[in-house]
Scaffold this active site. Structure first.
Site, PDB file in Angstrom:
ATOM      1  CG  ASP A  43     -34.132 -60.978 -58.733  1.00  0.00           C
ATOM      2  OD1 ASP A  43     -33.914 -60.748 -57.558  1.00  0.00           O
ATOM      3  OD2 ASP A  43     -34.476 -61.888 -58.947  1.00  0.00           O
ATOM      4  CG  ASN A 157     -29.476 -72.334 -67.045  1.00  0.00           C
ATOM      5  OD1 ASN A 157     -28.973 -72.985 -68.339  1.00  0.00           O
ATOM      6  ND2 ASN A 157     -29.880 -73.022 -66.179  1.00  0.00           N
TER       7      ASN A 157
END
Length: 253
Positions: A43, A157
Site C-alpha cells: 500500500d 484511523n
C-alpha cells in the site's frame, strides 16, 4: 486494441522480480505513454505511485508484492490483460495539508489516507480544533489526532478506534489518538467540504509533528486540512473486490 502498460515496482526484491517477469510477457511503456500503470508492491508504494502520477490522469492497477495490500489486487501473472479489461475504477480525492512550523516555514502535502498530528516528546500534545473557522474544541490533550478519508478509514484511523467510512460517503473522520482530556471524546464525522484547523498549544514544551501519508514535518505550530476535489486519483480493482466491498468486509472480520 492491446493496452500499453507501464510496470512500476517497489525496491523489494519480490516486486522487482515480478516486474522483470511481467515485462518479458507484456512489454513495458513509459508511464507518460501508458494506458494503465501496474504498481507492484504494498500500500505504501501504491500511495506514492498515484501521487507521483497524478499529473498524467492515468489509472493505476496495483498487485500485491508487499506486506499490506488493502489498495492492491491479488498477484497473478498469466491473465493480466483480461483483468485490466474487466477492472472497475474508483476515483479518490486526497486531503490537502498546509502546515506551519515554529520557524515560520510553510509545508504542503497531499494525503489519500489521512493527515495526522502526533506528539513528538514525552508529554501529551495540546491541540485546539476549529472547523470552517469556528472553534469546536478549545483543548484536546492527547497523543495526537487525525483526519481520515473514507479510503484511509481502515488504516491508522481504524487502529485509533475511528469509524470505517463507506467509500462513497461525503464525510471525513476526525479521530483522537489516546485522548486524555476530554477522556471520553471519540471524535467526529465532518462533511467532506469541511476545512479543519489544528493549533498546537504550548508547542515549545509539547512539540508536535504533522504527517500526511508518511510524509512528516516536525515542530508544527498549526495545520489546515481540506479535501481537494480538483485532484482525482484513479485506482483500478478486480470486479467484486473494490474499495466498497473491502470496507464492508473489514467490518465483519
Amino acid at each position: 486494441m492491446k493496452k500499453r502498460i507501464a510496470f512500476l515496482a517497489s525496491d523489494a526484491q519480490m516486486a522487482q522480480d515480478a516486474r522483470d517477469r511481467l515485462i518479458k510477457t507484456y512489454g513495458n511503456a513509459a508511464p507518460r505513454d501508458a494506458d494503465v500503470v501496474v504498481a507492484l508492491g504494498g500500500d505504501g508504494f501504491m500511495l506514492r505511485t498515484v501521487k507521483n502520477l497524478q499529473h498524467l490522469d492515468t489509472p493505476v492497477y496495483g498487485m500485491n508484492r508487499g506486506t499490506i495490500g488493502f489498495l492492491m489486487n491479488t498477484y497473478h501473472e498469466d491473465d493480466l490483460l483480461a483483468r485490466l479489461a474487466d477492472a472497475q475504477e474508483e476515483v479518490i480525492n486526497p486531503l490537502a495539508m498546509r502546515a506551519m512550523d515554529q520557524s515560520g516555514k510553510l509545508h504542503q502535502a497531499l494525503a489519500i489516507n489521512e493527515v495526522s498530528l502526533l506528539r513528538a516528546g514525552p508529554q501529551a500534545a495540546r491541540l485546539k480544533i476549529s472547523v470552517d473557522g469556528r472553534e469546536r474544541m478549545a483543548e484536546l490533550m492527547c497523543d495526537g489526532a487525525l483526519l481520515s478519508t473514507p479510503a484511509g478509514s481502515t488504516a491508522y484511523n481504524y487502529s485509533a478506534h475511528g469509524p470505517i467510512l463507506p467509500i462513497g460517503a461525503d464525510v471525513l473522520a476526525l479521530t483522537p489518538i489516546a485522548a486524555f482530556r476530554p477522556r471520553r471524546w471519540r471524535g467526529a464525522l465532518l462533511p467532506k467540504i469541511a476545512k479543519v484547523r489544528f493549533d498546537v498549544l504550548d508547542a515549545d514544551k509539547r512539540p508536535v509533528m504533522a504527517d500526511a501519508d508518511s510524509v512528516s514535518f516536525p515542530d508544527i505550530d498549526w495545520v489546515e486540512i481540506s479535501s481537494e476535489p480538483s485532484i482525482k486519483h484513479r485506482i483500478l480493482f478486480d470486479p467484486g473486490h473494490g474499495l466498497e466491498e473491502r470496507l464492508i468486509s473489514e467490518q465483519f472480520t
